[in-house]
Design an enzyme around this catalytic site. Structure first.
Site, PDB file in Angstrom:
ATOM      1  NE  ARG A  52      59.451  -5.052 -65.261  1.00 54.81           N
ATOM      2  CZ  ARG A  52      59.815  -5.775 -65.898  1.00 54.81           C
ATOM      3  NH1 ARG A  52      61.481  -5.882 -65.655  1.00 54.81           N
ATOM      4  NH2 ARG A  52      59.978  -6.488 -67.352  1.00 54.81           N
ATOM      5  CE  LYS A 151      59.076  -4.169 -70.164  1.00 48.99           C
ATOM      6  NZ  LYS A 151      60.166  -3.904 -71.098  1.00 48.99           N
TER       7      LYS A 151
HETATM    8  N1  PXG Z   1      66.120  -3.232 -69.805  1.00 49.00           N
HETATM    9  C1  PXG Z   1      64.983  -2.870 -70.740  1.00 49.00           C
HETATM   10  C2  PXG Z   1      65.204  -1.212 -71.037  1.00 49.00           C
HETATM   11  C3  PXG Z   1      63.932  -3.371 -71.112  1.00 49.00           C
HETATM   12  O1  PXG Z   1      63.145  -3.099 -71.815  1.00 49.00           O
HETATM   13  C4  PXG Z   1      65.032  -5.415 -69.885  1.00 49.00           C
HETATM   14  C5  PXG Z   1      66.080  -4.644 -69.375  1.00 49.00           C
HETATM   15  C6  PXG Z   1      64.873  -6.804 -69.432  1.00 49.00           C
HETATM   16  O2  PXG Z   1      63.937  -7.118 -68.476  1.00 49.00           O
HETATM   17  P1  PXG Z   1      63.094  -8.373 -68.205  1.00 49.00           P
HETATM   18  O3  PXG Z   1      62.436  -8.401 -67.302  1.00 49.00           O
HETATM   19  O4  PXG Z   1      62.526  -8.671 -69.808  1.00 49.00           O
HETATM   20  O5  PXG Z   1      64.260  -9.314 -68.055  1.00 49.00           O
HETATM   21  C7  PXG Z   1      64.125  -4.827 -70.565  1.00 49.00           C
HETATM   22  C8  PXG Z   1      62.925  -5.839 -71.044  1.00 49.00           C
HETATM   23  C9  PXG Z   1      60.550  -6.335 -76.892  1.00 49.00           C
HETATM   24  C10 PXG Z   1      60.942  -6.862 -75.408  1.00 49.00           C
HETATM   25  O6  PXG Z   1      59.432  -6.669 -77.457  1.00 49.00           O
HETATM   26  C11 PXG Z   1      61.686  -5.831 -74.669  1.00 49.00           C
HETATM   27  C12 PXG Z   1      61.775  -6.407 -73.294  1.00 49.00           C
HETATM   28  C13 PXG Z   1      60.980  -7.150 -72.666  1.00 49.00           C
HETATM   29  C14 PXG Z   1      60.280  -8.026 -73.712  1.00 49.00           C
HETATM   30  C15 PXG Z   1      60.196  -7.742 -74.886  1.00 49.00           C
HETATM   31  O7  PXG Z   1      61.511  -5.586 -77.490  1.00 49.00           O
HETATM   32  N2  PXG Z   1      62.676  -5.523 -72.351  1.00 49.00           N
END
Ligand code: PXG
Length: 285
Positions: A52, A151
């Protein structure tokens, strides 16, 4: 505790891990990142996160100067070098230092940064009692403006919604897309349970396709639960039997109230709790 931070192929003490003030990651949010977790020293779904990261980079025409295999090794090494068992890893690739102008072609040295640290989990009581969230008035980025699939270091869309949530006393906020459909939360994907069927917005709703989301869909199907990726409205959320969020940081967390509307019984639902347990077992397996 001082961490050893990976920066462009070297590990240095965190105090020495710096980038230029001319870096376009800082000046324009021009870069990409991943947030990963390690459980018992092993990174969860490392290959999927690295893939990703490279897809996000490709979507912004940012060429990462190392291979996916090398990136994976560097992430693993960041965990082991810092003696981390259960931790959080942030991998960042910036456009690099350039001029005070947008032109990415004037940046020649992408910066690769990997930070591994302890994880600050949400309080345990939230997993037992469930979250209260609000719907933000900030809509999720239009996919044709800045695709939510990327991302990127440009997280202001989510941060503005998060601020609105925090002002309402909520640590997460639901974001709708430009069509008014449910997209996702600021850092988590959303699931509903309706008549025993698991529902979650599809990619086309303008979401980041979470790696936790994928894992939960797999776990649900293994458990014989039907899963549908379909467009959902705010009304669907209010009328659902259950609601929960998934994300790398949150894992699986029940939601019991949205915009002051109680979801289901107002207590975490059985499907959410079951999938939370299954996810827990998967990550600690
Ligand atoms: N939507 C958004 C907008 C994200 O940023 C997810 C869904 C969930 O994706 P994953 O692959 O993690 O299941 C995310 C992930 C943080 C932090 O430090 C944010 C995320 C992941 C890890 C840490 O705020 N966002």
């Amino acid at each position: 505790m001082s961490r050893q931070v990976y920066i462009n192929g070297r590990f240095v003490p965190q105090e020495e891990a710096t980038v230029s003030v001319f870096d376009h990651g800082l000046l324009y949010g021009d870069g990409v990142f991943e947030g990963l977790r390690s459980y018992g020293g092993k990174v969860f779904r490392l290959e999927a996160h690295v893939r990703r990261l490279f897809e996000s980079a490709e979507a912004i025409s940012l060429e990462i100067p190392i291979s996916q295999t090398e990136m994976g090794k560097a992430i693993d090494l960041s965990v082991s070098k810092n003696g981390i068992d259960d931790g959080y890893i942030r991998a960042v690739v910036t456009r690099g230092a350039g001029t005070l102008g947008l032109d990415p072609n004037r940046c020649s040295n992408p910066q690769i940064i990997i930070i591994a640290d302890a994880i600050a989990l949400y309080p345990q009581e939230l997993y037992e009692q469930g979250l209260e969230i609000i719907t933000s008035s900030v809509i999720r980025n239009h996919p044709a403006a800045l695709s939510p699939r990327i991302k990127s270091l440009n997280y202001l869309n989510n941060i503005l919604a998060k601020i609105e949530g925090l002002e309402a006393g909520c640590i997460e906020a639901l974001m709708l897309n430009h069509k008014g459909e449910v997209a996702e939360c600021t850092g988590d994907n959303l699931f509903l349970v309706r008549n025993g069927v698991l529902l979650t917005p599809p990619s086309e709703a303008g979401i980041l396709e979470g790696i936790t989301r994928d894992a939960v869909i797999e776990l649900a199907r293994e458990a014989g639960i039907e899963v549908q990726e379909i467009a959902l409205s705010k009304q669907d959320v209010y009328e659902a039997d259950e609601c929960f969020l998934t994300g790398t940081a949150a894992e699986v967390i029940p939601v019991v109230k949205v915009d002051s509307c109680e979801i289901g019984t107002g207590k975490p639902g059985s499907v959410a709790l079951d999938l939370k347990e299954r996810f827990h077992r998967l990550t600690r397996a």
